[in-house]
Enzyme design. Structure first.
Site, PDB file in Angstrom:
ATOM      1  N   ASP A  74      19.000  19.500  12.994  1.00  0.00           N
ATOM      2  CA  ASP A  74      18.378  18.192  12.794  1.00  0.00           C
ATOM      3  C   ASP A  74      17.292  18.206  11.720  1.00  0.00           C
ATOM      4  O   ASP A  74      16.935  17.161  11.187  1.00  0.00           O
ATOM      5  CB  ASP A  74      17.758  17.697  14.105  1.00  0.00           C
ATOM      6  CG  ASP A  74      18.796  17.490  15.186  1.00  0.00           C
ATOM      7  OD1 ASP A  74      19.887  17.003  14.862  1.00  0.00           O
ATOM      8  OD2 ASP A  74      18.529  17.829  16.355  1.00  0.00           O
ATOM      9  N   ARG A 122      23.853  25.800  10.763  1.00  0.00           N
ATOM     10  CA  ARG A 122      24.127  24.429  10.336  1.00  0.00           C
ATOM     11  C   ARG A 122      23.012  23.919   9.431  1.00  0.00           C
ATOM     12  O   ARG A 122      23.245  23.088   8.541  1.00  0.00           O
ATOM     13  CB  ARG A 122      24.300  23.530  11.564  1.00  0.00           C
ATOM     14  CG  ARG A 122      25.476  23.929  12.460  1.00  0.00           C
ATOM     15  CD  ARG A 122      25.498  23.123  13.735  1.00  0.00           C
ATOM     16  NE  ARG A 122      24.281  23.332  14.509  1.00  0.00           N
ATOM     17  CZ  ARG A 122      23.983  22.665  15.638  1.00  0.00           C
ATOM     18  NH1 ARG A 122      24.808  21.734  16.103  1.00  0.00           N
ATOM     19  NH2 ARG A 122      22.867  22.924  16.276  1.00  0.00           N
ATOM     20  N   HIS A 127      18.077  15.569  22.645  1.00  0.00           N
ATOM     21  CA  HIS A 127      19.403  15.995  22.174  1.00  0.00           C
ATOM     22  C   HIS A 127      19.673  15.316  20.831  1.00  0.00           C
ATOM     23  O   HIS A 127      18.967  15.550  19.861  1.00  0.00           O
ATOM     24  CB  HIS A 127      20.452  15.652  23.232  1.00  0.00           C
ATOM     25  CG  HIS A 127      21.808  16.253  22.993  1.00  0.00           C
ATOM     26  ND1 HIS A 127      22.032  17.278  22.112  1.00  0.00           N
ATOM     27  CD2 HIS A 127      23.031  15.966  23.531  1.00  0.00           C
ATOM     28  CE1 HIS A 127      23.307  17.604  22.116  1.00  0.00           C
ATOM     29  NE2 HIS A 127      23.942  16.816  22.961  1.00  0.00           N
ATOM     30  N   HIS A 145      15.396  25.758  19.363  1.00  0.00           N
ATOM     31  CA  HIS A 145      16.726  25.516  19.926  1.00  0.00           C
ATOM     32  C   HIS A 145      16.804  26.211  21.276  1.00  0.00           C
ATOM     33  O   HIS A 145      16.217  27.271  21.481  1.00  0.00           O
ATOM     34  CB  HIS A 145      17.818  26.041  18.991  1.00  0.00           C
ATOM     35  CG  HIS A 145      19.189  25.584  19.350  1.00  0.00           C
ATOM     36  ND1 HIS A 145      19.966  26.234  20.277  1.00  0.00           N
ATOM     37  CD2 HIS A 145      19.923  24.512  18.930  1.00  0.00           C
ATOM     38  CE1 HIS A 145      21.120  25.600  20.405  1.00  0.00           C
ATOM     39  NE2 HIS A 145      21.108  24.550  19.601  1.00  0.00           N
ATOM     40  N   SER A 182      25.593  16.623  25.752  1.00  0.00           N
ATOM     41  CA  SER A 182      26.732  15.728  25.513  1.00  0.00           C
ATOM     42  C   SER A 182      28.052  16.392  25.866  1.00  0.00           C
ATOM     43  O   SER A 182      28.917  15.780  26.517  1.00  0.00           O
ATOM     44  CB  SER A 182      26.738  15.250  24.059  1.00  0.00           C
ATOM     45  OG  SER A 182      26.749  16.334  23.153  1.00  0.00           O
TER      46      SER A 182
END
Length: 473
Positions: free
Chosen positions: A408, A362, A307, A353, A277
């Site tokens: 995620d 995160r 993504h 990742h 993105s």
């Protein structure tokens, strides 16, 4: 931290030094500049000339310095690992994770202003940090929060454009349509058509970017309410900050949900420039497309299952575990289910990742949030078990460079706990957040005069001939 040291030379700024521990347990010194100026535009106007000169000097002094060797694997493998983009707002280290202008996520949580004592950072504070390289005061964040609210009015035709789509259209399709409709009011397009000098490109880009960031929560909330809540719209609340207002317009007014949204928007905002993105937004903008066109393109990349759509897939997979095995599944049963998933040719979503080689910071800050606010939630406990079970299995397979959970793996469970259960919508949340990073960098792209992106491509025949010549040499 180079930017921070450069900024300390500005005579109009006063500095203070704060000692913070980093993730490795050692001590690093964070120099944070503050100013009494509450206007973000004027801050940038002061900073940009210095950074323009800095870039000129780097190009003049080091333009021929090699940054590494490009291999055939890199060319075939999606340019993975190739250093090829300038991205000022954040840097991703394989071991430490993301740093926003030199600050790790735990450091941001400590030094960025919050809505309440010991609370999560306000996204407006991160926006200020990404744009200026300076940690803002609470007064500066409050001023920016008000400015974003003042810019947040969405024209009716944007909603009508969304309404032209069937309600069954994917939330990301509807969201991107709304963003494209907002482009009608692009200040950059107007200024370019009138013949603005290229040295001033950043100013209408700034206007578009702040307008876009300000309006996205209302557009995103409209999509959510249209699809899942019979279209009943909740207006913006002038008393709330950016993250809390987004939660409010979605229909969630639990103060802890407001805190979660502040955290969510902050940690998802930027992840350096090479992800799909961010790179897409940068690439499209390099053709002097305005921020609306560039960000809409970025959203289309974010919507891919490799993504941003992965956060949707994680919660759906976790719920499939519960449906088949129950909430109180043992670790041995969970191991069997993971192997079943892998042996069917699928992946375990939320693990691995492209850059990181450790657990995503995160993920960790979301885990800390869950331990603080929902330690007994069955789905959180399942996520904790997955943290113990999945990495050893992926390591045993021997095909995965990073077996650890990414961002995620956790976000869906937190959102689900507070009532936002519609997994198909999660990528829209990601999109609202990512606007802060992409638009911040786009403003600097224009300020620094970065050129049209045009990498060289080659054919398989060219690769074969080149490699044969290299082997024979």
């Amino acid at each position: 931290m180079v930017l921070f040291r450069c900024l300390s030379r500005l005579s109009t700024l006063r500095s203070r030094t704060v000692q913070q521990p980093n993730n490795l347990g050692s001590v690093r010194w964070l120099q944070m500049q503050t100013s009494t100026d509450l206007d973000l535009h004027s801050q940038l106007k002061e900073l940009i000339p210095e950074q323009q000169e800095r870039l000129k000097k780097i190009r003049s002094d080091y333009g021929k310095v090699q940054l590494g060797n490009i291999t055939t694997d890199m060319v075939i493998g999606g340019m993975r690992g190739m250093v090829g983009l300038l991205w000022e707002t954040s840097l991703l280290d394989p071991e430490e994770g993301i740093r926003f202008r030199g600050l790790s996520i735990p450091e941001c949580q400590k030094v960025l202003p919050a809505a309440q004592p010991n609370g999560e950072p306000l996204p407006e504070g991160l926006l200020w940090l990404l744009l200026t390289g300076k940690v803002p005061s609470k007064e500066q964040v409050n001023a920016l929060s008000k400015e974003l609210r003042d810019r947040a009015t969405v024209p009716d035709y944007a909603f009508k454009a969304i309404d032209a789509l069937p309600v069954s259209a994917h939330p990301m399709t509807q969201f991107t349509t709304g963003v494209m409709a907002l482009q009608v009011q692009s200040e950059f397009q107007k200024a370019y058509d009138q013949g603005i000098h290229k040295s001033k490109y950043w100013e209408p880009t700034f206007e578009d970017s702040l307008n876009l960031i300000a309006r996205l929560p209302a557009v995103a909330a409209y999509v959510y309410r249209r699809i899942f809540k019979d279209g009943k719209i909740i207006p913006l609340d002038e008393s709330l900050d950016y993250g809390a207002n987004f939660s409010h317009m979605l229909g969630f007014d639990d103060p802890k949900m407001h805190e979660l949204m502040r955290l969510y928007v902050t940690i998802h905002s930027d992840h350096e420039g090479g992800n799909v993105s961010a790179h897409t937004g940068h690439l499209v903008a390099s053709a002097l497309s305005d921020p609306y066109l560039s960000f809409a393109a970025a959203l289309n990349g974010l919507a891919g299952p490799l993504h941003g759509l992965a956060n949707q897939e994680v919660l759906l997979w976790i719920k499939s575990v519960v449906e088949e095995c129950g909430e109180n599944i043992s670790k041995d049963q969970l191991k069997d289910y993971v192997w079943k998933t892998l042996n069917s040719g699928k992946v375990v979503p939320g693990f691995g990742h492209g850059v990181l080689r450790k657990t995503d910071p995160r993920y960790m800050c979301q885990r800390e949030f869950a331990l603080k606010h929902l330690p007994n939630d069955p789905l959180f406990q399942l996520v904790s078990k997955l943290y113990d079970v999945v990495p050893p299995i992926l390591t045993e397979l021997g095909k995965v460079k990073n077996p650890w959970p990414n961002v995620d793996a956790h976000s869906g469970v937190l959102l689900n706990y507070y009532g936002l259960t519609e997994a198909r919508y999660y990528t829209v949340l990601f999109g609202v957040s990512r606007s802060i990073g992409i638009c911040s960098q786009l403003i600097w792209d224009r300020a620094l005069g970065l050129p049209l992106e045009r990498p060289k491509s080659v054919t398989m025949e060219w690769l074969e001939n080149h490699c044969k010549k290299a082997a024979a040499a």
